[in-house]
Write an enzyme that holds these catalytic residues in place. Sequence first.
Site, PDB file in Angstrom:
ATOM      1  N   HIS A 214       0.861  -1.180   0.000  1.00  0.00           N
ATOM      2  CA  HIS A 214       0.000   0.000   0.000  1.00  0.00           C
ATOM      3  C   HIS A 214       0.896   1.228   0.000  1.00  0.00           C
ATOM      4  CE1 HIS A 214      -3.750   2.274   0.792  1.00  0.00           C
ATOM      5  NE2 HIS A 214      -2.922   3.109   1.408  1.00  0.00           N
ATOM      6  N   CYS A 215       0.816   2.002  -1.068  1.00  0.00           N
ATOM      7  CA  CYS A 215       1.697   3.159  -1.231  1.00  0.00           C
ATOM      8  C   CYS A 215       1.042   4.387  -0.616  1.00  0.00           C
ATOM      9  CB  CYS A 215       1.969   3.393  -2.719  1.00  0.00           C
ATOM     10  SG  CYS A 215       3.094   4.780  -3.031  1.00  0.00           S
ATOM     11  N   PRO A 216       1.627   4.990   0.413  1.00  0.00           N
ATOM     12  CA  PRO A 216       1.014   6.177   1.027  1.00  0.00           C
ATOM     13  C   PRO A 216       1.073   7.405   0.129  1.00  0.00           C
ATOM     14  CG  PRO A 216       3.160   5.736   2.011  1.00  0.00           C
ATOM     15  CD  PRO A 216       2.876   4.586   1.092  1.00  0.00           C
TER      16      PRO A 216
END
Length: 351
Positions: A214-216
């Site tokens: 999950h890429c912030p």
Amino acid sequence: MEARRCEGKGGGPRAAAGLPPTNAGRGRKETPVLTQGGAEPGVSAPRLAAGPQPLRGGRRAALRKPAPSPAGPGAAPPPGAARPSGPAGAMGAGGLWARAAHTALSGGLALGLFLHRTDLQKQVECGELLQPLIFILLGLCSVLLYFKVSLMDPGFVKSEEEVEADKSEEQSMVAPQVPSNIKMRRCGYCMVKQPMRAKHCQLCQHCVRRYDHHCPWIENCVGEKNHPLFIVYLSAQLVVLLWGGHVAWSGLYFEQSWEWLQHNILLLMSFLMIVIFTIVVLLLLISHLYLISCNTTTWEFMSHHRISYLRHSELENPFDQGVILNLWRFFCSCHLTAWEKIYFHRNNEPV
């Protein structure tokens, strides 16, 4: 002596005192009765002569509790059960802030390169607009790719009801067919059937096919559907950053004076930020290309010892089919992959 005679006749002390005899000791068993707090095991209380007492509302409700489902905790939810719709960060406050920050940084850095005495500004003043236009188009392309990757479906696993409702000819061509003799496990959070290499994301509140991370920065998951486009975005961003760093360096003529620092402080800060972003994007792109060439994901690489299908596999990486085939499947495949076929080697045909 008189008391003993009474006791021998069956009256006992109660008869001597004029009290009615009880049924204790006549071979009648005591029956247990429920108490409000629940009786301890092995402890019983005598039932009253008037018969069983009616249960109160709370005790009736406790006795009417439905039995647990025979299907167990992994059973599918009822058809009317609510499911989360869309990624949590797609239109949330965090997603809006991340996209606004990315757009502001990209526009601010590009504008700063044109406002200072850089090669781009000199070319604009001389009427040579080709390179400045290409630079602007590349910057716009990277921003559009960013929005595309952050807003698109990364490969959310659909429930059985949604698959049946959305079944169409196009979807039947794209959706992978899992062999019927392979039993898929259900997710403990959203209760959908999880294909192999899928993982539930707590932030997106969905299970994602071939979950990578999950890429912030994009406020979205990187999964099987948007992972190739994520690599394209990183490549375009790296080209823009390298070109921007070269342009910013062309406008820096270092002088040991306070006046020079006042006029070039913004350009100097832009150059430092471009260098930092370039290092981050370069390392991220190299690591992803390495993992893609091995046909593994960031989650599988970091949590190899905790993933059951990797721990129980005889091979170090059961999905590795060679660098060329791995790259071809990642970048050129137009359909989702049934990873169960590759893992179990069910057939010798290409999958």
